[in-house]
Design a protein around this motif. Structure first.
Motif, PDB file in Angstrom:
ATOM      1  N   LYS A 124     -11.004  32.831 -45.302  1.00  8.32           N
ATOM      2  CA  LYS A 124     -12.437  33.025 -45.047  1.00  8.32           C
ATOM      3  C   LYS A 124     -13.239  31.787 -45.454  1.00  8.32           C
ATOM      4  CE  LYS A 124     -12.333  38.037 -45.438  1.00  8.32           C
ATOM      5  NZ  LYS A 124     -12.749  39.192 -46.225  1.00  8.32           N
ATOM      6  N   LEU A 125     -12.814  31.166 -46.536  1.00 11.63           N
ATOM      7  CA  LEU A 125     -13.491  29.966 -47.009  1.00 11.63           C
ATOM      8  C   LEU A 125     -13.343  28.834 -45.991  1.00 11.63           C
ATOM      9  CD1 LEU A 125     -15.065  29.023 -49.513  1.00 11.63           C
ATOM     10  CD2 LEU A 125     -12.911  28.211 -50.449  1.00 11.63           C
ATOM     11  N   GLU A 126     -12.146  28.665 -45.456  1.00  9.75           N
ATOM     12  CA  GLU A 126     -11.895  27.634 -44.438  1.00  9.75           C
ATOM     13  C   GLU A 126     -12.675  27.931 -43.163  1.00  9.75           C
ATOM     14  OE1 GLU A 126     -10.791  24.126 -42.975  1.00  9.75           O
ATOM     15  OE2 GLU A 126     -10.428  24.793 -45.034  1.00  9.75           O
ATOM     16  N   ASN A 127     -12.741  29.212 -42.792  1.00  9.92           N
ATOM     17  CA  ASN A 127     -13.496  29.608 -41.608  1.00  9.92           C
ATOM     18  C   ASN A 127     -14.979  29.245 -41.777  1.00  9.92           C
ATOM     19  OD1 ASN A 127     -15.110  31.153 -39.802  1.00  9.92           O
ATOM     20  ND2 ASN A 127     -13.502  32.659 -39.566  1.00  9.92           N
ATOM     21  N   MET A 128     -15.542  29.547 -42.925  1.00 10.28           N
ATOM     22  CA  MET A 128     -16.949  29.230 -43.185  1.00 10.28           C
ATOM     23  C   MET A 128     -17.174  27.717 -43.166  1.00 10.28           C
ATOM     24  SD  MET A 128     -20.054  30.154 -43.766  1.00 10.28           S
ATOM     25  CE  MET A 128     -19.948  31.870 -44.175  1.00 10.28           C
ATOM     26  N   LYS A 129     -16.273  26.993 -43.788  1.00  8.49           N
ATOM     27  CA  LYS A 129     -16.387  25.538 -43.828  1.00  8.49           C
ATOM     28  C   LYS A 129     -16.360  24.963 -42.410  1.00  8.49           C
ATOM     29  CE  LYS A 129     -14.393  21.405 -45.789  1.00  8.49           C
ATOM     30  NZ  LYS A 129     -13.363  20.769 -46.574  1.00  8.49           N
ATOM     31  N   THR A 130     -15.419  25.434 -41.596  1.00  7.88           N
ATOM     32  CA  THR A 130     -15.302  24.966 -40.214  1.00  7.88           C
ATOM     33  C   THR A 130     -16.562  25.282 -39.418  1.00  7.88           C
ATOM     34  OG1 THR A 130     -12.912  25.251 -40.299  1.00  7.88           O
ATOM     35  CG2 THR A 130     -13.900  25.146 -38.110  1.00  7.88           C
ATOM     36  N   ARG A 131     -17.083  26.490 -39.589  1.00 10.94           N
ATOM     37  CA  ARG A 131     -18.307  26.907 -38.880  1.00 10.94           C
ATOM     38  C   ARG A 131     -19.481  25.996 -39.244  1.00 10.94           C
ATOM     39  NH1 ARG A 131     -20.158  33.077 -39.467  1.00 10.94           N
ATOM     40  NH2 ARG A 131     -18.071  33.352 -38.659  1.00 10.94           N
ATOM     41  N   GLU A 146     -19.370  22.954 -40.585  1.00  7.05           N
ATOM     42  CA  GLU A 146     -19.111  21.583 -40.144  1.00  7.05           C
ATOM     43  C   GLU A 146     -19.369  21.433 -38.652  1.00  7.05           C
ATOM     44  OE1 GLU A 146     -15.149  20.965 -41.640  1.00  7.05           O
ATOM     45  OE2 GLU A 146     -15.904  20.110 -43.529  1.00  7.05           O
ATOM     46  N   LYS A 147     -19.093  22.484 -37.888  1.00  6.98           N
ATOM     47  CA  LYS A 147     -19.375  22.477 -36.454  1.00  6.98           C
ATOM     48  C   LYS A 147     -20.877  22.280 -36.217  1.00  6.98           C
ATOM     49  CE  LYS A 147     -19.596  26.358 -34.215  1.00  6.98           C
ATOM     50  NZ  LYS A 147     -19.291  27.662 -33.630  1.00  6.98           N
ATOM     51  N   TRP A 148     -21.704  22.757 -37.134  1.00 10.28           N
ATOM     52  CA  TRP A 148     -23.148  22.606 -37.031  1.00 10.28           C
ATOM     53  C   TRP A 148     -23.624  21.252 -37.556  1.00 10.28           C
ATOM     54  CZ3 TRP A 148     -24.826  27.964 -39.352  1.00 10.28           C
ATOM     55  CH2 TRP A 148     -24.460  28.979 -38.467  1.00 10.28           C
ATOM     56  N   GLY A 149     -22.699  20.430 -38.034  1.00 13.04           N
ATOM     57  CA  GLY A 149     -23.061  19.104 -38.530  1.00 13.04           C
ATOM     58  C   GLY A 149     -23.287  19.034 -40.028  1.00 13.04           C
ATOM     59  N   CYS A 150     -22.982  20.108 -40.748  1.00 16.81           N
ATOM     60  CA  CYS A 150     -23.169  20.125 -42.208  1.00 16.81           C
ATOM     61  C   CYS A 150     -22.050  19.342 -42.898  1.00 16.81           C
ATOM     62  CB  CYS A 150     -23.155  21.561 -42.733  1.00 16.81           C
ATOM     63  SG  CYS A 150     -24.419  22.610 -42.039  1.00 16.81           S
ATOM     64  N   GLN A 151     -22.371  18.844 -44.058  1.00 16.08           N
ATOM     65  CA  GLN A 151     -21.379  18.225 -44.939  1.00 16.08           C
ATOM     66  C   GLN A 151     -21.012  19.304 -45.952  1.00 16.08           C
ATOM     67  OE1 GLN A 151     -20.454  14.990 -44.239  1.00 16.08           O
ATOM     68  NE2 GLN A 151     -21.850  15.284 -42.526  1.00 16.08           N
ATOM     69  N   VAL A 152     -19.762  19.779 -45.916  1.00 12.82           N
ATOM     70  CA  VAL A 152     -19.383  20.957 -46.694  1.00 12.82           C
ATOM     71  C   VAL A 152     -18.297  20.634 -47.714  1.00 12.82           C
ATOM     72  CG1 VAL A 152     -18.536  23.337 -46.563  1.00 12.82           C
ATOM     73  CG2 VAL A 152     -19.907  22.405 -44.694  1.00 12.82           C
ATOM     74  N   THR A 153     -18.499  21.136 -48.918  1.00 16.50           N
ATOM     75  CA  THR A 153     -17.483  21.111 -49.961  1.00 16.50           C
ATOM     76  C   THR A 153     -17.230  22.560 -50.331  1.00 16.50           C
ATOM     77  OG1 THR A 153     -18.373  19.027 -50.799  1.00 16.50           O
ATOM     78  CG2 THR A 153     -16.873  20.237 -52.252  1.00 16.50           C
ATOM     79  N   SER A 154     -15.956  22.937 -50.431  1.00 18.49           N
ATOM     80  CA  SER A 154     -15.659  24.338 -50.748  1.00 18.49           C
ATOM     81  C   SER A 154     -14.742  24.442 -51.958  1.00 18.49           C
ATOM     82  CB  SER A 154     -15.018  25.032 -49.537  1.00 18.49           C
ATOM     83  OG  SER A 154     -13.822  24.389 -49.176  1.00 18.49           O
TER      84      SER A 154
END
Length: 185
Positions: A38-45, A47-55
């Motif tokens: 779920k964490l990877e799914n959220m990160k991917t979602r 990042e698809k929007w252009g966010c810089q994500v750290t999980s």
């Protein structure tokens, strides 16, 4: 041949996903959860929007981030119910670390009762999102949190809705009669 429906629908500014996603471009987000998929799914979602994500898979790991590094995050998404340190305790600790202002905090929870939402908001969360998380609800929660929180890293024009209407076309191809009728709704 398969039955099909050609739909033409004008979308209003408040509902256009494409334009609203522009505010998330380059947004630095910290995501804390306890389920790797779920964490990877959220990160991917995101990042698809252009966010810089750290999980992080645990609140403890997230709280071990040096304060200087933690300061770069403009938004924090967390699971409400996690082992060891839950979302409420994480929010309280982040508020202690950051002081004022704290970046917007959004918990994800399966509990849809109003007392949990009130408790989350009283703790300092800026918005609440319910599981299963739908993209439009996530986007709206992020927009709400960013608009209600004074966030110096985002300027007012970034958050303003676009002035043009978008036209959206959808081709729905369905071989099941009932599903085809539902698609017309």
């Amino acid at each position: 041949s398969l039955p099909y429906i050609l739909a033409h629908h004008k979308l209003e500014n408040t509902e256009t996903t494409v334009n609203k996603l522009s505010i998330t471009k380059d947004l630095h987000i910290l995501v804390v959860g306890d389920h790797p998929i779920k964490l990877e799914n959220m990160k991917t979602r995101l990042e698809k929007w252009g966010c810089q994500v750290t999980s992080y898979l645990s609140s403890k790991d997230a709280l071990n981030i040096p304060k200087e590094e933690l300061a770069r995050y403009q938004l924090i998404l967390t699971d409400m119910l996690k082992p060891e340190i839950n979302g409420i305790l994480l929010a309280q600790e982040l508020k202690r670390i950051f002081g004022d202002p704290t970046p917007p905090l959004i918990p994800a929870t399966s509990a849809r009762n109003s007392s949990d939402k009130k408790k989350a908001m009283a703790t300092g969360f800026d918005s609440v999102i319910y599981k299963p998380i739908k993209e439009v609800e996530l986007r709206n929660a992020i927009l709400h949190a960013l608009k209600t929180k004074e966030n110096p890293s985002l300027n007012a024009t970034t958050l303003s809705p676009p002035s043009k209407q978008q036209t959206c076309y959808a081709l729905v191809v369905e071989d099941n009669t009932i599903n085809a009728k539902l698609a017309k709704l």
